[in-house]
Design an enzyme around this catalytic site. Structure first.
Site, PDB file in Angstrom:
ATOM      1  CB  SER A 114     -60.990 -10.513 -63.211  1.00 21.44           C
ATOM      2  OG  SER A 114     -60.109 -11.031 -62.249  1.00 21.44           O
TER       3      SER A 114
HETATM    4  N1  SAH Z   1     -61.784 -13.598 -58.929  1.00 23.62           N
HETATM    5  C1  SAH Z   1     -61.622 -12.590 -57.921  1.00 23.62           C
HETATM    6  C2  SAH Z   1     -60.416 -11.765 -58.250  1.00 23.62           C
HETATM    7  C3  SAH Z   1     -59.710 -11.283 -57.054  1.00 23.62           C
HETATM    8  S1  SAH Z   1     -58.127 -10.553 -57.362  1.00 23.62           S
HETATM    9  C4  SAH Z   1     -62.925 -11.802 -57.819  1.00 23.62           C
HETATM   10  O1  SAH Z   1     -63.867 -12.141 -58.544  1.00 23.62           O
HETATM   11  O2  SAH Z   1     -63.043 -10.888 -57.007  1.00 23.62           O
HETATM   12  C5  SAH Z   1     -57.030 -11.857 -56.924  1.00 23.62           C
HETATM   13  C6  SAH Z   1     -57.074 -12.315 -55.498  1.00 23.62           C
HETATM   14  O3  SAH Z   1     -56.031 -13.272 -55.335  1.00 23.62           O
HETATM   15  C7  SAH Z   1     -56.845 -11.239 -54.449  1.00 23.62           C
HETATM   16  O4  SAH Z   1     -57.934 -11.193 -53.584  1.00 23.62           O
HETATM   17  C8  SAH Z   1     -55.572 -11.695 -53.725  1.00 23.62           C
HETATM   18  O5  SAH Z   1     -55.559 -11.419 -52.341  1.00 23.62           O
HETATM   19  C9  SAH Z   1     -55.600 -13.188 -53.991  1.00 23.62           C
HETATM   20  N2  SAH Z   1     -54.319 -13.889 -53.843  1.00 23.62           N
HETATM   21  C10 SAH Z   1     -53.076 -13.505 -54.242  1.00 23.62           C
HETATM   22  N3  SAH Z   1     -52.167 -14.448 -53.911  1.00 23.62           N
HETATM   23  C11 SAH Z   1     -52.852 -15.455 -53.284  1.00 23.62           C
HETATM   24  C12 SAH Z   1     -52.482 -16.705 -52.701  1.00 23.62           C
HETATM   25  N4  SAH Z   1     -51.221 -17.127 -52.659  1.00 23.62           N
HETATM   26  N5  SAH Z   1     -53.454 -17.467 -52.169  1.00 23.62           N
HETATM   27  C13 SAH Z   1     -54.750 -17.066 -52.166  1.00 23.62           C
HETATM   28  N6  SAH Z   1     -55.159 -15.893 -52.690  1.00 23.62           N
HETATM   29  C14 SAH Z   1     -54.237 -15.089 -53.246  1.00 23.62           C
END
Ligand code: SAH
Length: 272
Positions: A114
């Site tokens: 993000s």
């Molecule tokens: N804060 C993270 C953002 C990653 S994007 C960073 O700093 O990199 C959001 C993430 O949520 C993705 O990796 C995706 O795979 C995960 N995600 C989506 N649905 C999910 C779920 N039900 N449980 C766990 N992770 C999930």
């Protein structure tokens, strides 16, 4: 749900092991680095600095914080955590020269890290929660969507305990590698479906999601402590985009407030 991994996670990916230890303060266990954490982070930065980024990314982090201030973020603890965590270590080397711009970047498998301003805003909202205001800490924090682990590292500086869940195994593993540069004994990464929360460590004073769904999964509400706060992107009904949703649990019940519009990857079910 697979077995959670515990820190420290094997060998330090950057060839050194910054020292960290836990100490009791006011009855809470907090991370107490044996030497200042920013020094350890700087060493890591020097060793991991890609070409063109210079030897020390600290000035770039300060500039990034300046941009966030101008965008209206006011939460000093978040800035302090951002000073300590080198964001470029969490993105691919080819993208590292963009790591301190206020932009989201791809981290593989169609997911993104993000924008710093969105991360800062969400953690700021968590801090404005009753428990955090009173205690100066986010307390026990549940993060859904570990991704590359950058936000997890920030939360580690601000929480007494962090449970972070990622549904995609390669990202769960990548975050483990990224975070193994620090001895974060109070952080636990879990490969699992974050929609279920993580019952064994509940309740949580802070819950934060990095992926947006159409509803708030019931386990998150069940696992939110009284006095705790949840911050998550959530779709508005009628296809009117996503907003940041804040839910506070008071002794008398839940209070929901909607904040600004955001664009997060979807919250999915199951693991892969
Ligand atoms: N804060 C993270 C953002 C990653 S994007 C960073 O700093 O990199 C959001 C993430 O949520 C993705 O990796 C995706 O795979 C995960 N995600 C989506 N649905 C999910 C779920 N039900 N449980 C766990 N992770 C999930």
């Amino acid at each position: 749900m697979s077995k959670p991994s515990r820190f420290p996670l094997g060998l330090d990916s950057m060839g050194q092991a910054p020292a960290g230890a836990r100490a009791k303060t006011d009855g809470r266990t907090v991370l107490r680095p044996q030497r200042p954490l920013h020094e350890a982070a700087r060493d890591a930065v020097r060793q991991a600095a890609p070409q063109g980024l210079g030897l020390d990314s600290q000035p770039m982090r300060e500039r990034m914080i300046g941009v966030l201030r101008r965008e209206g973020i006011r939460c000093e603890p978040v800035f302090e955590a951002m000073r300590r965590v080198p964001r470029h270590v969490f993105v691919d080397t080819a993208l590292a020269n963009q790591a301190y711009e206020d932009t989201s970047l791809p981290i593989g498998l169609g997911q993104t890290i993000s924008k710093p301003s969105v991360v800062a805003r969400m953690v700021e909202l968590l801090f404005e929660g009753a428990q955090a205001r009173a205690g100066g800490s986010l307390g026990r924090t549940l993060e859904v969507g570990t991704g590359c682990g950058y936000q997890t590292a920030l939360l580690a500086h601000l929480s007494s305990r962090v449970i972070s869940i990622e549904r995609l195994k390669p990202l769960f593993e990548k975050a483990g590698t990224n975070l193994s540069a620090w001895r974060l004994d109070h952080v636990r990464l879990v490969h699992g479906d974050g929609r279920l929360g993580h019952g064994p460590n509940a309740p949580y004073e802070s819950i934060i999601a990095a992926a947006g769904g159409d509803d708030v999964p019931q386990p998150w509400l069940d696992q939110l402590a009284i006095g705790g706060r949840l911050v998550a992107p959530m779709h508005r009904s009628g296809g009117r985009g996503q907003v940041l949703l804040v839910i506070d649990r008071h002794a008398g019940g839940l209070v929901r407030t909607e904040h600004e519009a955001v664009h997060f990857v979807p919250l999915k079910s199951g693991i892969a």
